[in-house]
Design a protein around this motif. Sequence first.
Motif, mmCIF file in Angstrom:
data_model
loop_
_atom_site.group_PDB
_atom_site.id
_atom_site.type_symbol
_atom_site.label_atom_id
_atom_site.label_comp_id
_atom_site.label_asym_id
_atom_site.label_seq_id
_atom_site.Cartn_x
_atom_site.Cartn_y
_atom_site.Cartn_z
ATOM 1 N N GLY A 190 -0.031 -5.956 0.874
ATOM 2 C CA GLY A 190 0.021 -5.013 1.885
ATOM 3 C C GLY A 190 -0.880 -3.814 1.226
ATOM 4 N N MET A 191 -0.960 -3.713 -0.229
ATOM 5 C CA MET A 191 -1.772 -2.576 -0.508
ATOM 6 C C MET A 191 -3.075 -2.883 -0.440
ATOM 7 N N GLY A 224 -4.596 -5.414 1.371
ATOM 8 C CA GLY A 224 -5.103 -5.322 2.616
ATOM 9 C C GLY A 224 -5.784 -3.881 3.134
ATOM 10 N N GLY A 225 -4.812 -2.899 2.845
ATOM 11 C CA GLY A 225 -5.651 -1.536 3.009
ATOM 12 C C GLY A 225 -6.745 -1.098 1.902
ATOM 13 N N LEU A 242 0.641 4.407 2.833
ATOM 14 C CA LEU A 242 -0.356 3.645 3.657
ATOM 15 C C LEU A 242 -0.399 4.331 4.987
ATOM 16 N N GLY A 284 0.916 1.651 -5.481
ATOM 17 C CA GLY A 284 0.514 0.013 -5.161
ATOM 18 C C GLY A 284 0.718 -0.629 -6.651
ATOM 19 N N ASN A 315 -3.592 -10.840 -2.014
ATOM 20 C CA ASN A 315 -4.871 -10.432 -1.967
ATOM 21 C C ASN A 315 -5.413 -10.797 -0.573
ATOM 22 N N GLY A 340 -3.575 -10.073 2.619
ATOM 23 C CA GLY A 340 -3.810 -8.862 3.323
ATOM 24 C C GLY A 340 -5.375 -8.524 3.571
ATOM 25 N N GLY A 364 -5.992 -7.520 7.634
ATOM 26 C CA GLY A 364 -6.893 -6.440 7.801
ATOM 27 C C GLY A 364 -8.151 -6.603 8.551
ATOM 28 N N PRO A 380 -6.587 -1.518 9.059
ATOM 29 C CA PRO A 380 -6.215 -2.388 8.023
ATOM 30 C C PRO A 380 -5.053 -1.424 6.971
ATOM 31 N N GLY A 432 -1.620 -2.887 6.248
ATOM 32 C CA GLY A 432 -1.202 -3.131 4.794
ATOM 33 C C GLY A 432 0.519 -2.333 4.906
ATOM 34 N N THR A 467 3.568 -4.716 3.641
ATOM 35 C CA THR A 467 4.492 -4.241 2.834
ATOM 36 C C THR A 467 5.889 -4.189 3.262
#
Length: 396
Positions: free
Chosen positions: A215-216, A218-219, A279, A303, A337, A340, A344, A357, A361, A365
Amino acid sequence: MPVALVALAIGGFGIGLTEFVIMGLLPEVADDFAVTETTAGYLISGYALSVAVGAIVLTLALTRVPRKTALLGLMVLFILGNLISALAPDYATMMSGRVVAALCHGAFFGIGSVVAAQLVAPERKASAIAFMFGGLTLANVLGVPLGTLLGQAAGWRSTFWAITVIGVLALVGIAALVPAARGAAPASSPRAELAAFRSPQVWLSITVTVLGYGGMFGGFTYIAFTLTEVSGFASGAVPLLLVLFGAGMVAGNVLGGRAADRNLVRTLLVVLAALIVVLAGFALTASSPVLTVIALVLMGGVGFATVPGLQMRVMAYADRAPTLASGANIAAFNVGNALGAWIGGLTLAAGLGYTSPLWAGAAITAAGLVVLVVAALAPGGELRRTPAPVATPVAV
């Protein structure tokens, strides 16, 4: 902390530099090999795929090898891969060098996590793992900007020569500082390592890693678009802003490790919940430059604060044979990675805007947090037994 952890952190620094510095050197590499930047970009995705493969295959292949010997062999592989990259006469050879260097990535952090945890007292295991991963975070804050400047000033090959030297330093440090294996018996066996995956908690831990860290990332993957198109920063300001993100990663890594040593599951629950808030908050306030800077630092800090605890949890539930599970969790970070970044990208392709995104994310998460709650409440989970799981010491 034992001085042996410094050698492991140097190795982590070199590996992190190899993974990320290529992003800033793609134009130079593309020009040198006369390929498009898209084709040059495959040097990044090829590396990531090789990390996931090496994390499983090499870790399993090295289960009967004493862990110090395994780490030394992996550093030799790392040095060879970067040497191939530095000397590559064409794109195909360069890709080969990237693949060779990447194969050691997951196995090094997987085996290294087990070694780091066994170098300290039980109550400091997560902090020891965080110290080793500190090399990776410093690579983002210091190594990548300096490596990019070196490559732009003296040619991109000079950066890979520098990374090769760092690999040699790590090799010497591990040889001199990491304690030798105690006794002649191998660290484990493939059967014992594979048996750890019979535990549902191991699989749940890996799933939390994929979703929580994914999730982190992806952002973060599309953050340059958010910073320039929504927050209004000039493109030239993006590298400095990413240094701030990296500084947050360093702080989060240290604080997350210390907190996980005190209470593993509570730390993961709080940090994952905080990451969702950060996020979502970033997405809501991205039009404000000041709040964007704050959110960017917090995103890096919160993150990466998940990393020591996520790695420690899977090792704890695979305590009798943690090496392969540890490596599999490193692969899970890379799968996260990719997941995400893919989700995104789908939100951007759907025309949902440059903050989408970040929302994606937060949702990924949130799914990770739900899985963690289920795992903690399941039979054998932390909220169903006391005390929380602690890894059983094994020979280095």
